[in-house]
Write a protein that holds these residues in place. Sequence first.
Motif, PDB file in Angstrom:
ATOM      1  N   GLY A   1     -27.706 -40.456  11.328  1.00 20.95           N
ATOM      2  CA  GLY A   1     -26.822 -41.529  10.884  1.00 20.95           C
ATOM      3  C   GLY A   1     -25.439 -41.053  10.509  1.00 20.95           C
ATOM      4  N   ALA A   2     -25.027 -39.908  10.995  1.00 23.14           N
ATOM      5  CA  ALA A   2     -23.756 -39.313  10.579  1.00 23.14           C
ATOM      6  C   ALA A   2     -22.544 -40.153  10.951  1.00 23.14           C
ATOM      7  N   GLY A   3     -22.556 -40.826  12.065  1.00 27.06           N
ATOM      8  CA  GLY A   3     -21.393 -41.580  12.510  1.00 27.06           C
ATOM      9  C   GLY A   3     -21.153 -42.863  11.743  1.00 27.06           C
ATOM     10  N   GLU A   4     -22.146 -43.346  11.031  1.00 24.34           N
ATOM     11  CA  GLU A   4     -22.026 -44.630  10.331  1.00 24.34           C
ATOM     12  C   GLU A   4     -22.178 -44.441   8.826  1.00 24.34           C
ATOM     13  N   ALA A   5     -21.306 -43.656   8.233  1.00 25.07           N
ATOM     14  CA  ALA A   5     -21.405 -43.342   6.817  1.00 25.07           C
ATOM     15  C   ALA A   5     -20.684 -44.352   5.925  1.00 25.07           C
ATOM     16  N   LYS A   6     -20.210 -45.439   6.472  1.00 24.95           N
ATOM     17  CA  LYS A   6     -19.505 -46.417   5.633  1.00 24.95           C
ATOM     18  C   LYS A   6     -20.516 -47.234   4.830  1.00 24.95           C
ATOM     19  N   ASP A   7     -20.078 -47.713   3.713  1.00 24.13           N
ATOM     20  CA  ASP A   7     -20.870 -48.563   2.819  1.00 24.13           C
ATOM     21  C   ASP A   7     -22.115 -47.871   2.268  1.00 24.13           C
ATOM     22  N   LEU A   8     -22.106 -46.558   2.170  1.00 20.93           N
ATOM     23  CA  LEU A   8     -23.213 -45.837   1.572  1.00 20.93           C
ATOM     24  C   LEU A   8     -22.824 -45.414   0.167  1.00 20.93           C
ATOM     25  N   ARG A   9     -23.785 -45.510  -0.748  1.00 21.34           N
ATOM     26  CA  ARG A   9     -23.537 -45.061  -2.111  1.00 21.34           C
ATOM     27  C   ARG A   9     -23.864 -43.581  -2.224  1.00 21.34           C
TER      28      ARG A   9
END
Length: 141
Positions: free
Chosen positions: A64-72
């Motif tokens: 999931g490295a490419g979609e790190a947005k909106d992660l706490r």
Amino acid sequence: MSTTAPTTRTATTKPLTVVRRTAWLVNALFWSAFAVLEAVNHGWLAGLVSVVFFIAPDLTFLVGAGEAKDLRKGQLQPRAVPFYNTAHRALIPLALIVAYPLQPIIDWAPLFAGFCGWLAHISYDRAFGYGLRTKEGFQRA
């Protein structure tokens, strides 16, 4: 007569947690020593495979490295959770270690050393408080 206020303990200082983590650390040291022993007995390739298997479970973070947005903070990409949890289940390398001498199909010592490295990785994670993840990607309590 003096009374003292009850003390509250955090999850890391509960006696059972300390015992459990200590047991995981002893387990981690055992499997690390076993991997080193296999490398000494079977050569550099066994050592290399052991190190690769030691590192490999954490490569599941890359799913999931490419979609790190909106992660706490501390959250793993939910798409990577099934891969992470599968690679961090201790019963998988343990079953492979038990099955290795019982089956005559694959007789390659570096593979056994790799299983030892994999189990050492999981044991160190548990000893330091890292376990499996929830489906949302957070550490399980």
